[in-house]
Design a protein around this motif. Structure first.
Motif, mmCIF file in Angstrom:
data_model
loop_
_atom_site.group_PDB
_atom_site.id
_atom_site.type_symbol
_atom_site.label_atom_id
_atom_site.label_comp_id
_atom_site.label_asym_id
_atom_site.label_seq_id
_atom_site.Cartn_x
_atom_site.Cartn_y
_atom_site.Cartn_z
ATOM 1 N N HIS A 53 -46.202 -6.479 10.571
ATOM 2 C CA HIS A 53 -47.001 -5.315 10.950
ATOM 3 C C HIS A 53 -46.114 -4.089 10.810
ATOM 4 O O HIS A 53 -44.942 -4.117 11.185
ATOM 5 N N VAL A 54 -46.673 -3.019 10.271
ATOM 6 C CA VAL A 54 -45.934 -1.768 10.131
ATOM 7 C C VAL A 54 -46.609 -0.710 10.992
ATOM 8 O O VAL A 54 -47.800 -0.434 10.826
ATOM 9 N N SER A 55 -45.843 -0.158 11.916
ATOM 10 C CA SER A 55 -46.368 0.946 12.733
ATOM 11 C C SER A 55 -45.907 2.257 12.117
ATOM 12 O O SER A 55 -44.787 2.370 11.628
ATOM 13 N N LEU A 56 -46.795 3.226 12.109
ATOM 14 C CA LEU A 56 -46.486 4.552 11.578
ATOM 15 C C LEU A 56 -46.012 5.392 12.751
ATOM 16 O O LEU A 56 -46.807 5.837 13.567
ATOM 17 N N ASP A 57 -44.714 5.572 12.842
ATOM 18 C CA ASP A 57 -44.127 6.239 13.995
ATOM 19 C C ASP A 57 -44.202 7.757 13.906
ATOM 20 O O ASP A 57 -44.308 8.437 14.922
ATOM 21 N N GLU A 58 -44.140 8.277 12.683
ATOM 22 C CA GLU A 58 -44.173 9.736 12.501
ATOM 23 C C GLU A 58 -44.626 10.049 11.084
ATOM 24 O O GLU A 58 -44.134 9.455 10.125
ATOM 25 N N LEU A 59 -45.568 10.955 10.966
ATOM 26 C CA LEU A 59 -46.052 11.419 9.656
ATOM 27 C C LEU A 59 -45.921 12.933 9.616
ATOM 28 O O LEU A 59 -46.412 13.627 10.509
ATOM 29 N N ILE A 60 -45.270 13.438 8.578
ATOM 30 C CA ILE A 60 -45.126 14.881 8.395
ATOM 31 C C ILE A 60 -45.541 15.191 6.961
ATOM 32 O O ILE A 60 -45.055 14.559 6.026
ATOM 33 N N ALA A 61 -46.440 16.135 6.789
ATOM 34 C CA ALA A 61 -46.916 16.483 5.451
ATOM 35 C C ALA A 61 -46.625 17.945 5.154
ATOM 36 O O ALA A 61 -46.766 18.815 6.018
ATOM 37 N N GLU A 62 -46.216 18.174 3.916
ATOM 38 C CA GLU A 62 -46.000 19.536 3.432
ATOM 39 C C GLU A 62 -46.259 19.544 1.933
ATOM 40 O O GLU A 62 -45.736 18.687 1.208
ATOM 41 N N ASP A 63 -47.067 20.484 1.505
ATOM 42 C CA ASP A 63 -47.443 20.584 0.090
ATOM 43 C C ASP A 63 -47.981 19.241 -0.392
ATOM 44 O O ASP A 63 -48.902 18.702 0.187
ATOM 45 N N ASP A 64 -47.363 18.669 -1.434
ATOM 46 C CA ASP A 64 -47.859 17.414 -2.003
ATOM 47 C C ASP A 64 -47.088 16.190 -1.512
ATOM 48 O O ASP A 64 -47.222 15.105 -2.056
ATOM 49 N N LYS A 65 -46.287 16.343 -0.448
ATOM 50 C CA LYS A 65 -45.455 15.245 0.044
ATOM 51 C C LYS A 65 -45.803 14.870 1.481
ATOM 52 O O LYS A 65 -46.172 15.714 2.288
ATOM 53 N N VAL A 66 -45.655 13.565 1.760
ATOM 54 C CA VAL A 66 -45.801 13.061 3.120
ATOM 55 C C VAL A 66 -44.538 12.273 3.445
ATOM 56 O O VAL A 66 -44.143 11.376 2.682
ATOM 57 N N PHE A 67 -43.903 12.617 4.539
ATOM 58 C CA PHE A 67 -42.754 11.879 5.056
ATOM 59 C C PHE A 67 -43.260 10.936 6.138
ATOM 60 O O PHE A 67 -44.060 11.327 6.993
ATOM 61 N N LEU A 68 -42.797 9.707 6.100
ATOM 62 C CA LEU A 68 -43.210 8.709 7.074
ATOM 63 C C LEU A 68 -41.975 8.035 7.653
ATOM 64 O O LEU A 68 -41.083 7.618 6.909
ATOM 65 N N ARG A 69 -41.931 7.952 8.963
ATOM 66 C CA ARG A 69 -40.941 7.125 9.657
ATOM 67 C C ARG A 69 -41.734 5.966 10.226
ATOM 68 O O ARG A 69 -42.730 6.157 10.919
ATOM 69 N N SER A 70 -41.327 4.739 9.862
ATOM 70 C CA SER A 70 -42.104 3.567 10.250
ATOM 71 C C SER A 70 -41.205 2.476 10.806
ATOM 72 O O SER A 70 -39.988 2.499 10.622
ATOM 73 N N THR A 71 -41.839 1.507 11.466
ATOM 74 C CA THR A 71 -41.137 0.334 11.965
ATOM 75 C C THR A 71 -41.917 -0.907 11.561
ATOM 76 O O THR A 71 -43.099 -1.030 11.870
ATOM 77 N N MET A 72 -41.235 -1.801 10.859
ATOM 78 C CA MET A 72 -41.807 -3.080 10.480
ATOM 79 C C MET A 72 -41.377 -4.112 11.507
ATOM 80 O O MET A 72 -40.205 -4.168 11.883
ATOM 81 N N THR A 73 -42.331 -4.910 11.985
ATOM 82 C CA THR A 73 -41.996 -6.016 12.870
ATOM 83 C C THR A 73 -42.620 -7.284 12.303
ATOM 84 O O THR A 73 -43.612 -7.238 11.579
ATOM 85 N N GLY A 74 -42.032 -8.403 12.634
ATOM 86 C CA GLY A 74 -42.582 -9.673 12.176
ATOM 87 C C GLY A 74 -41.690 -10.825 12.573
ATOM 88 O O GLY A 74 -40.565 -10.643 13.023
ATOM 89 N N THR A 75 -42.222 -12.012 12.364
ATOM 90 C CA THR A 75 -41.489 -13.231 12.660
ATOM 91 C C THR A 75 -41.034 -13.847 11.345
ATOM 92 O O THR A 75 -41.825 -14.033 10.419
ATOM 93 N N HIS A 76 -39.761 -14.173 11.276
ATOM 94 C CA HIS A 76 -39.151 -14.696 10.053
ATOM 95 C C HIS A 76 -39.505 -16.182 9.906
ATOM 96 O O HIS A 76 -38.742 -17.057 10.276
ATOM 97 N N ASP A 77 -40.684 -16.420 9.327
ATOM 98 C CA ASP A 77 -41.187 -17.792 9.169
ATOM 99 C C ASP A 77 -41.150 -18.276 7.723
ATOM 100 O O ASP A 77 -41.712 -19.326 7.400
ATOM 101 N N GLY A 78 -40.518 -17.508 6.852
ATOM 102 C CA GLY A 78 -40.363 -17.908 5.452
ATOM 103 C C GLY A 78 -39.038 -17.379 4.925
ATOM 104 O O GLY A 78 -38.442 -16.484 5.516
ATOM 105 N N GLU A 79 -38.557 -17.934 3.817
ATOM 106 C CA GLU A 79 -37.267 -17.504 3.272
ATOM 107 C C GLU A 79 -37.278 -16.010 2.948
ATOM 108 O O GLU A 79 -38.256 -15.482 2.426
ATOM 109 N N TYR A 80 -36.182 -15.347 3.270
ATOM 110 C CA TYR A 80 -36.016 -13.927 2.959
ATOM 111 C C TYR A 80 -34.626 -13.721 2.387
ATOM 112 O O TYR A 80 -33.637 -14.015 3.058
#
Length: 134
Positions: A53-80
Motif C-alpha cells: 500500500h502506498v500512502s500519499l503523505d504530501e502533494l505539491i503542484a506547481e506549473d506542470d509538475k507534481v511533487f509527491l512524498r509517499s510511504t510504501m508499506t507491505g509484508t515481504h511475502d515474496g522474493e525481493y
C-alpha cells in the motif's frame, strides 16, 4: 491546473498501485516504453509485497509538475532483489516528481529509500527478553 494535476497523481495511485490495475498504467503515462517499465516494476513489487500500500503523505503542484512524498508499506511475502520472503512488515519512503502534459505523465523521477528497505529485510530482528528462571 495544479489541482487537476494533483488529482491525476491521486487517481494513478488509487487505480494502479493501491488498486493493482496494471492495465490502467497506459491511461496515465504518455510514453509506451515507460508504460511497460512501470508495469514490470509494479508487478515485481506486487509479487514481493502482496499487501503493498502506498500512502500519499504530501502533494505539491506547481506549473506542470507534481511533487509527491509517499510511504510504501507491505509484508515481504515474496522474493525481493534476491532476498527470500521474510514475512516482515516494512515501510519505505519515496520522493517523486511527475511532469504532466495533456493529462498524462510525460516525465517521472523517483528517489526511494531502498537502502532502508533492504536493511529492514536483511537485519536480524532484535532479541526480546523473556521472563522466567533458567
Amino acid at each position: 491546473m495544479s489541482e487537476q494535476n494533483k488529482e491525476l497523481v491521486r487517481q494513478y495511485y488509487d487505480r494502479v498501485l493501491n488498486g493493482r490495475d496494471l492495465d490502467a498504467v497506459e491511461d496515465f503515462f504518455a510514453d509506451e516504453r515507460t508504460v511497460e517499465m512501470v508495469r514490470k516494476g509494479c508487478f515485481s513489487y506486487f509479487q514481493s509485497f502482496p499487501d503493498l500500500h502506498v500512502s500519499l503523505d504530501e502533494l505539491i503542484a506547481e506549473d506542470d509538475k507534481v511533487f509527491l512524498r509517499s510511504t510504501m508499506t507491505g509484508t515481504h511475502d515474496g522474493e525481493y532483489k534476491g532476498i527470500p520472503a521474510t514475512g516482515r512488515h516494512v515501510a519505505a519512503e519515496a520522493a517523486e516528481v511527475y511532469r504532466i502534459a495533456d493529462g498524462k505523465f510525460v516525465g517521472y523521477w523517483c528517489l526511494t529509500n531502498v537502502a532502508g528497505l533492504m536493511q529492514q529485510l536483511t537485519e536480524e530482528p532484535a532479541l526480546t527478553a523473556t521472563g522466567g528462571a533458567s
